[in-house]
Design a protein around this motif. Structure first.
Motif, PDB file in Angstrom:
ATOM      1  N   GLU A   1      84.162 -24.420 -47.960  1.00  0.00           N
ATOM      2  CA  GLU A   1      83.942 -25.471 -46.969  1.00  0.00           C
ATOM      3  C   GLU A   1      82.795 -26.389 -47.392  1.00  0.00           C
ATOM      4  OE1 GLU A   1      83.714 -24.502 -42.883  1.00  0.00           O
ATOM      5  OE2 GLU A   1      85.128 -22.831 -43.013  1.00  0.00           O
ATOM      6  N   ARG A   2      82.896 -27.647 -46.988  1.00  0.00           N
ATOM      7  CA  ARG A   2      81.836 -28.603 -47.292  1.00  0.00           C
ATOM      8  C   ARG A   2      80.601 -28.297 -46.462  1.00  0.00           C
ATOM      9  NH1 ARG A   2      82.983 -31.931 -50.887  1.00  0.00           N
ATOM     10  NH2 ARG A   2      80.962 -32.947 -50.604  1.00  0.00           N
ATOM     11  N   LEU A   3      79.450 -28.469 -47.067  1.00  0.00           N
ATOM     12  CA  LEU A   3      78.199 -28.237 -46.358  1.00  0.00           C
ATOM     13  C   LEU A   3      78.013 -29.302 -45.288  1.00  0.00           C
ATOM     14  CD1 LEU A   3      75.741 -27.520 -49.321  1.00  0.00           C
ATOM     15  CD2 LEU A   3      77.338 -25.959 -48.203  1.00  0.00           C
ATOM     16  N   PRO A   4      77.542 -28.928 -44.107  1.00  0.00           N
ATOM     17  CA  PRO A   4      77.233 -29.938 -43.091  1.00  0.00           C
ATOM     18  C   PRO A   4      76.227 -30.955 -43.623  1.00  0.00           C
ATOM     19  CG  PRO A   4      77.190 -27.733 -42.148  1.00  0.00           C
ATOM     20  CD  PRO A   4      77.309 -27.551 -43.623  1.00  0.00           C
ATOM     21  N   ALA A   5      76.368 -32.200 -43.199  1.00  0.00           N
ATOM     22  CA  ALA A   5      75.537 -33.290 -43.718  1.00  0.00           C
ATOM     23  C   ALA A   5      74.052 -33.003 -43.527  1.00  0.00           C
ATOM     24  CB  ALA A   5      75.922 -34.600 -43.038  1.00  0.00           C
ATOM     25  N   VAL A   6      73.700 -32.413 -42.386  1.00  0.00           N
ATOM     26  CA  VAL A   6      72.290 -32.146 -42.132  1.00  0.00           C
ATOM     27  C   VAL A   6      71.715 -31.146 -43.144  1.00  0.00           C
ATOM     28  CG1 VAL A   6      72.743 -30.267 -40.489  1.00  0.00           C
ATOM     29  CG2 VAL A   6      70.620 -31.591 -40.314  1.00  0.00           C
ATOM     30  N   LEU A   7      72.553 -30.267 -43.670  1.00  0.00           N
ATOM     31  CA  LEU A   7      72.076 -29.299 -44.645  1.00  0.00           C
ATOM     32  C   LEU A   7      72.048 -29.883 -46.053  1.00  0.00           C
ATOM     33  CD1 LEU A   7      73.685 -26.069 -43.209  1.00  0.00           C
ATOM     34  CD2 LEU A   7      71.319 -26.832 -43.061  1.00  0.00           C
ATOM     35  N   VAL A   8      72.875 -30.879 -46.322  1.00  0.00           N
ATOM     36  CA  VAL A   8      72.744 -31.618 -47.581  1.00  0.00           C
ATOM     37  C   VAL A   8      71.402 -32.344 -47.593  1.00  0.00           C
ATOM     38  CG1 VAL A   8      73.697 -33.455 -49.016  1.00  0.00           C
ATOM     39  CG2 VAL A   8      75.233 -31.834 -47.876  1.00  0.00           C
ATOM     40  N   THR A   9      71.038 -32.918 -46.458  1.00  0.00           N
ATOM     41  CA  THR A   9      69.714 -33.536 -46.337  1.00  0.00           C
ATOM     42  C   THR A   9      68.613 -32.503 -46.547  1.00  0.00           C
ATOM     43  OG1 THR A   9      70.547 -35.224 -44.826  1.00  0.00           O
ATOM     44  CG2 THR A   9      68.167 -34.806 -44.796  1.00  0.00           C
ATOM     45  N   ALA A  10      68.806 -31.298 -46.016  1.00  0.00           N
ATOM     46  CA  ALA A  10      67.826 -30.228 -46.195  1.00  0.00           C
ATOM     47  C   ALA A  10      67.666 -29.866 -47.669  1.00  0.00           C
ATOM     48  CB  ALA A  10      68.237 -29.002 -45.387  1.00  0.00           C
ATOM     49  N   LEU A  11      68.744 -29.932 -48.435  1.00  0.00           N
ATOM     50  CA  LEU A  11      68.669 -29.675 -49.876  1.00  0.00           C
ATOM     51  C   LEU A  11      67.810 -30.738 -50.561  1.00  0.00           C
ATOM     52  CD1 LEU A  11      72.361 -28.659 -50.618  1.00  0.00           C
ATOM     53  CD2 LEU A  11      70.371 -27.148 -50.610  1.00  0.00           C
ATOM     54  N   ARG A  12      67.964 -31.983 -50.138  1.00  0.00           N
ATOM     55  CA  ARG A  12      67.132 -33.051 -50.704  1.00  0.00           C
ATOM     56  C   ARG A  12      65.666 -32.812 -50.369  1.00  0.00           C
ATOM     57  NH1 ARG A  12      71.210 -36.937 -48.180  1.00  0.00           N
ATOM     58  NH2 ARG A  12      72.888 -37.059 -49.727  1.00  0.00           N
ATOM     59  N   ASP A  13      65.423 -32.337 -49.149  1.00  0.00           N
ATOM     60  CA  ASP A  13      64.049 -32.086 -48.724  1.00  0.00           C
ATOM     61  C   ASP A  13      63.403 -30.986 -49.566  1.00  0.00           C
ATOM     62  OD1 ASP A  13      64.282 -34.017 -46.759  1.00  0.00           O
ATOM     63  OD2 ASP A  13      64.714 -32.567 -45.148  1.00  0.00           O
ATOM     64  N   VAL A  14      64.145 -29.898 -49.825  1.00  0.00           N
ATOM     65  CA  VAL A  14      63.546 -28.818 -50.600  1.00  0.00           C
ATOM     66  C   VAL A  14      63.405 -29.224 -52.064  1.00  0.00           C
ATOM     67  CG1 VAL A  14      65.637 -27.512 -51.250  1.00  0.00           C
ATOM     68  CG2 VAL A  14      63.482 -26.308 -50.824  1.00  0.00           C
ATOM     69  N   ARG A  15      64.303 -30.061 -52.558  1.00  0.00           N
ATOM     70  CA  ARG A  15      64.148 -30.553 -53.935  1.00  0.00           C
ATOM     71  C   ARG A  15      62.861 -31.360 -54.068  1.00  0.00           C
ATOM     72  NH1 ARG A  15      66.202 -35.202 -56.081  1.00  0.00           N
ATOM     73  NH2 ARG A  15      67.827 -35.373 -54.479  1.00  0.00           N
ATOM     74  N   ALA A  16      62.588 -32.200 -53.065  1.00  0.00           N
ATOM     75  CA  ALA A  16      61.347 -32.968 -53.075  1.00  0.00           C
ATOM     76  C   ALA A  16      60.131 -32.045 -52.983  1.00  0.00           C
ATOM     77  CB  ALA A  16      61.339 -33.968 -51.923  1.00  0.00           C
ATOM     78  N   ALA A  17      60.238 -31.002 -52.164  1.00  0.00           N
ATOM     79  CA  ALA A  17      59.125 -30.062 -52.033  1.00  0.00           C
ATOM     80  C   ALA A  17      58.871 -29.311 -53.335  1.00  0.00           C
ATOM     81  CB  ALA A  17      59.412 -29.076 -50.903  1.00  0.00           C
ATOM     82  N   LEU A  18      59.945 -29.005 -54.068  1.00  0.00           N
ATOM     83  CA  LEU A  18      59.782 -28.323 -55.352  1.00  0.00           C
ATOM     84  C   LEU A  18      59.111 -29.221 -56.375  1.00  0.00           C
ATOM     85  CD1 LEU A  18      63.198 -26.447 -55.564  1.00  0.00           C
ATOM     86  CD2 LEU A  18      60.940 -25.405 -55.328  1.00  0.00           C
ATOM     87  N   ASP A  19      59.322 -30.531 -56.249  1.00  0.00           N
ATOM     88  CA  ASP A  19      58.655 -31.468 -57.141  1.00  0.00           C
ATOM     89  C   ASP A  19      57.179 -31.613 -56.793  1.00  0.00           C
ATOM     90  OD1 ASP A  19      60.974 -31.931 -58.523  1.00  0.00           O
ATOM     91  OD2 ASP A  19      61.542 -33.705 -57.354  1.00  0.00           O
ATOM     92  N   ALA A  20      56.802 -31.115 -55.630  1.00  0.00           N
ATOM     93  CA  ALA A  20      55.410 -31.173 -55.191  1.00  0.00           C
ATOM     94  C   ALA A  20      54.825 -29.761 -55.235  1.00  0.00           C
ATOM     95  CB  ALA A  20      55.328 -31.789 -53.795  1.00  0.00           C
ATOM     96  N   ASN A  21      54.182 -29.335 -54.170  1.00  0.00           N
ATOM     97  CA  ASN A  21      53.431 -28.072 -54.195  1.00  0.00           C
ATOM     98  C   ASN A  21      54.300 -26.821 -54.207  1.00  0.00           C
ATOM     99  OD1 ASN A  21      51.065 -29.504 -54.168  1.00  0.00           O
ATOM    100  ND2 ASN A  21      50.846 -29.447 -51.936  1.00  0.00           N
ATOM    101  N   LEU A  22      55.502 -26.888 -53.603  1.00  0.00           N
ATOM    102  CA  LEU A  22      56.321 -25.682 -53.525  1.00  0.00           C
ATOM    103  C   LEU A  22      56.718 -25.172 -54.907  1.00  0.00           C
ATOM    104  CD1 LEU A  22      57.732 -23.574 -51.779  1.00  0.00           C
ATOM    105  CD2 LEU A  22      59.683 -25.122 -51.583  1.00  0.00           C
ATOM    106  N   GLY A  23      56.987 -26.078 -55.830  1.00  0.00           N
ATOM    107  CA  GLY A  23      57.326 -25.660 -57.184  1.00  0.00           C
ATOM    108  C   GLY A  23      56.207 -24.880 -57.832  1.00  0.00           C
TER     109      GLY A  23
END
Length: 227
Positions: free
Chosen positions: A162-184
């Motif tokens: 099944e396709r991921l809900p749009a809000v969770l695709v946005t959440a993936l973008r958010d965690v990718r950005a966080a990994l590029d910052a302090n979370l990584g």
């Protein structure tokens, strides 16, 4: 919010069904918590010793970076049995059984399913999905996460294909950005460079495909026991 640095000063009981030492404790501030000391970890052939506490904490931090809020606050702390993970205790609805939600592929389970994909959860059992008194679902027990190899074992394959809900695709973008910052930096510090690179690959792959994967055919897809 100030960082949480819990110190467990007493233990009220033990969760006997847990494979590692899992204790109900109180902090020096009177907070009821679930305390998993590193000293109580059992050796595993595929996960490094003394890393399960860090994996528990990082799963919480990834959930927060994604804006999911499905993991109770978890931090590295210390206590009467030494350092470990400390998680805020949840007053759960003890009559709740998530099996009905799984069988009907309830959309309420999607955030947990996607979190497990991101964190490569090797042990998503039914009993690790709780419902709070206010009706919200929470997910617990995340020591077997962030392996560099594909390890996903979950009871949530109902979303396969099944396709991921749009809000969770946005959440993936958010965690990718966080990994590029302090979370990584945090992942690399607590687990290592290899785990960070594998996490980045999983996030990019999920974001690109936008679909929940199918169960693997080269290893068991379900945890055992499923509860």
């Amino acid at each position: 919010m100030a960082p949480w640095h819990p110190h467990v000063v007493s233990v009220e009981g033990r969760f006997a069904a847990a494979s590692n030492a899992t204790l109900l404790g109180l902090t020096d501030k009177g907070e009821r918590v679930v305390y998993k000391p590193v000293a109580g970890e059992r050796p595993l052939w595929d996960f490094e010793m003394d890393t399960l506490a860090a994996r528990e904490v990082l799963t919480y931090e990834v959930s927060e970076a994604m804006g999911l809020g499905v993991v109770p606050e978890t931090a590295l702390g210390d206590g009467i049995y030494g350092p470990g993970s400390v998680q805020r205790f949840i007053d759960e609805d003890e009559a709740f059984d998530p099996l009905g939600l799984v069988r009907t592929a309830s959309p309420d389970l999607w955030p947990i399913a996607v979190l497990d994909l991101v964190c490569n959860n090797a042990d998503r059992k039914l009993g690790h999905i709780l419902r709070r008194g206010d009706g919200r679902l929470v997910a617990i027990d995340h020591g077997l996460t962030f392996h560099v190899d594909d390890k996903l074992r979950t009871v949530l394959w109902v979303f396969a294909g099944e396709r991921l809900p749009a809000v969770l695709v946005t959440a993936l973008r958010d965690v990718r950005a966080a990994l590029d910052a302090n979370l990584g930096n945090r992942v690399e510090e607590l687990l290592g460079r290899a785990e960070l690179l594998a996490l980045r690959r999983r996030v990019r792959g999920l974001e690109r495909r936008g679909v929940h994967p199918e169960p693997p055919d080269d290893r068991p897809p379900l945890p055992w026991p499923p509860y």
